[in-house]
Design a protein around this motif. Structure first.
Motif: not given
Length: 704
Positions: A34-36, A51-56, A297-305, A329-331
């Motif tokens: 699910g959401e990150s 991290g994606s919901g209840g998984g990685v 040269s990169f930023a990596y961001l986790a998007d909750e939505k 990732v899934p919603g």
């Protein structure tokens, strides 16, 4: 359609107890993504663990414009924080503890052990794991298969974030009467003590340490001088475009901030006493950035939505950042229906995902169909899927090739298209503020509306039996509509229900209705559709969004708890027989004995087994053509059971009112006498009990 026509769920804080044991059910498998919420980098192998919901998800970031999944981990709870040391990944799962995995082979990670207890944060230094929840706990993980607790500190402290550097642990959090930065000496993990504290008196986010400074997010970015850990003090701060920044990473002279709905904010911190914003980079879709890491040269961001589950930004020029790639990732998973060996999972943010559930212990995705605003309801018939595109209407998909569902036809509806049921050549849709809509689907390439019946409030859910549609209409209660003529449906009965109904299921003369505002599944007698009335209820702790019926059981989704198994053979007196705590709020459910499939919002699909049933028993029960009889009732010392023919090799089970099984007897030729078996009640206390045989359950009373 205006925004006022939509009625999204207002999320509430979910109460969780420490008791995660199950009763009469067990976990089988899941597809928990699910959401990150969090991420961590493997810099040596160019991998992001997301991290994606209840998984990685392990994602190859070698080419940011072409991100590829390398492997996955399925955890027991929602992933909140991760840390990687060498090839050992420690994963903090809310209320489920810390799981420790070996990820040397990223395509086949290996579970090593778990550390139980509430766990929001985790950090690792040397051979010790530092776990933050309602206190700080330290474990020796030199042998990651056998972690050993060595110390704990601060039962009064609610930890927001923690990190370790040199000989100190830095914690942001809230105490009984203060909030801020707490600095603890960890030089000797068995002898912890506070060396410094700074009261920040504000909303707190994450913390990053570089050289002699701590960078703390909250209402912007605050910079703390920690050169003397015993005397930390604030030297500078910077307000960001939105209040409530989530996370920060420091590289060279810049702070990279995951800035919620504003995406990435870059702050010049070369002079810690005078930090200032130099650039912002936002996405083109609704996003909420909650975690960040920077590499080269990169930023990596986790998007909750979910629209940008992993968002990659090129920051080679910090003054001009731009999107380099993303991995979706899934919603939020809401509805599930079953068909053959497949589960059709509908999400509020991303549409439809099709899972192969042939092996319930390890379902996997085989196909998907994205919608612009997500989806909420679905029905399957033959090779067609009827998908409620939230806020748009009904989409008819060809799913003969489940790996490539393709749209055949579309019919717009004026409302929110929340749920759909198929009967004959018609699709019946619960359409939010526009009540019931009836769509002719005889030609799936050209569906069109033929009739409608408005309801007083918001039509969330629909069930059909015979010539009647039953609609959960929130403040309008239960509405019963005659659909004998699909072109002219009309209401024949209704019942106001205080819980704000959002889900309905119907079996024979009863409607089972779940509410959003209350805490119950109401049982309504609808034998006379013109005069429905309540005959019983099943109490839940929170909103009830999902009900699936598999007589004599109802599987009831409880947003605050998980799912319940309710015995409903006596509708006026449903009995709690089992439960399982889900890793996130429980929503929809579907059953295929002995398994129960539960959608859990952020944590995808969870699969459980009803231990009150058995695969072998279910198959044999089809041979039972008559009910069994128990007598005397009430009983004192012996209970006699008159069995139907062909009832061998099944078990008789007796349960108390809590759902605990207290006795089990196998029925064989040797212990039955003329289709009758007698059971001693010695040791069973007076009270109400339930006897289950095959798919039938009967209540009896034990007296002195």
């Amino acid at each position: 359609m205006s925004k006022s026509d939509f009625k999204p769920i207002h999320y509430q804080k979910v109460y969780r107890s420490k008791d995660w044991d199950s009763l009469n059910s067990r976990f089988i498998g899941n597809w928990p993504f699910g959401e990150s919420w969090t991420l961590t980098l493997d810099t040596a192998r160019n991998i992001v663990f997301l991290g994606s919901g209840g998984g990685v998800l392990a994602i190859d970031i070698t080419n940011p414009s072409d991100l590829r999944k390398l492997g996955e981990i399925r955890t027991g709870g929602r992933v909140r924080e991760m840390v990687l040391k060498d090839s050992i990944l420690c994963i903090a799962c809310t209320n489920q503890g810390v799981e420790i995995w070996n990820v040397a082979n990223v395509s086949q990670p290996t579970f090593l052990s778990s550390i139980l207890g509430p766990s929001k944060e985790v950090a690792v230094k040397d051979s010790f794991a530092y776990i933050g929840g309602n206190n700080l706990r330290i474990y020796n993980i030199r042998n990651p298969q056998r972690p050993v607790e060595v110390n704990s500190y601060g039962n009064w402290w609610e930890i927001v974030d923690l990190t370790v550097s040199d000989s100190f642990a830095y914690l942001t959090g809230y105490g009984i009467d203060s909030s801020g930065l707490l600095i603890i000496s960890i030089q000797n993990p068995t002898n912890l003590y506070v060396v410094g504290f700074l009261d920040l008196d504000s909303t707190l986010g994450s913390i990053a340490i570089l050289n002699n400074y701590a960078y703390i997010t909250g209402y912007g970015l605050r910079i703390i001088d920690i050169s003397n850990p015993a005397n930390p003090y604030e030297v500078g701060s910077c307000i960001t475009p939105v209040c409530g920044t989530a996370a920060v990473a420091i590289s060279d002279s810049f702070a990279y901030v995951a800035n919620g709905t504003r995406g990435l904010t870059i702050i010049n911190v070369q002079n810690p006493t005078n930090p200032f914003v130099v650039a912002n980079c936002t996405t083109t879709t609704w996003s909420v950035m909650v975690d960040i890491a920077v590499l080269d040269s990169f930023a990596y961001l986790a998007d909750e939505k979910s629209k940008r589950g992993l968002w990659v930004v090129n920051v080679s020029n910090p003054l001009n950042p731009f999107e380099a790639g993303f991995y979706t990732v899934p919603g939020w998973s809401f509805t599930v229906v079953l068909e053959e060996n497949y589960a059709y999972l509908v999400g509020w943010e991303d549409g439809l995902r099709i899972l192969n559930i042939e092996n319930p212990s390890y379902p996997y995705e085989v196909g998907s169909f994205a919608t612009e605003h997500g989806a909420q309801g679905i029905a399957i018939r033959d090779t067609l899927a009827y998908l409620c595109d939230f806020g748009k209407g009904l989409r008819i998909l060809n799913i003969s090739d489940r790996s490539r569902p393709a749209e055949l036809g579309f019919c717009p509806t004026p409302g929110a298209a929340c749920a759909v049921v198929i009967k004959g050549n018609y699709a019946y849709i619960a359409d939010g503020t526009y009540g019931l809509r009836v769509i002719n689907i005889e030609n799936p390439t050209n569906p069109y509306e033929v009739g409608f019946c408005d309801t007083p409030d918001y039509a969330w859910s629909i069930a059909i039996q015979d010539s009647f549609a039953y609609i959960a209409d929130e403040r309008g209660g239960l509405r019963i509509i005659n659909i004998q003529n699909p072109a002219h449906p009309y209401e024949v009965g209704s019942l106001l229900i205080p819980d704000g109904p959002v889900v309905v299921a119907v079996k024979d003369s009863y409607a089972f209705v779940g509410g959003y505002e209350g805490g119950n599944m109401r049982i309504i007698n609808v034998g006379n559709p013109a005069n429905p009335y309540e005959i019983g209820f099943f109490e839940t702790y929170g909103p009830c969004f999902g009900i699936s019926l598999e007589y004599p059981y109802a599987y009831v989704s409880d947003w605050f708890w998980g799912f319940w198994i309710a015995e409903i053979s006596e509708p006026s007196n449903p009995v709690r027989m089992g439960y399982y705590r889900t890793p996130n709020a429980a929503y929809g459910s579907a059953s295929r004995p002995p398994y129960v499939y539960v959608t859990t919002g952020l944590c995808g699909l969870q699969i459980y087994e009803n231990l009150l049933l058995g695969v072998e028993e279910k198959k044999i029960s089809r041979l039972v053509t008559k009910e069994f009889v128990i007598y005397p009732n009430p009983a004192k010392s012996v209970l006699a059971i008159r069995l139907p023919l062909l009832a061998n090799r099944q078990n008789i089970r007796i349960f108390d009112v809590s759902g605990k099984m207290i006795k089990e007897i196998a029925v064989t030729e040797s212990n039955r006498d003329n289709n009758e078996i007698k059971i001693s009640l010695k040791g069973i206390k007076p009270g109400i009990y339930f006897l289950q045989f095959g798919n039938q359950t009967k209540k009896f009373l034990v007296v002195k």
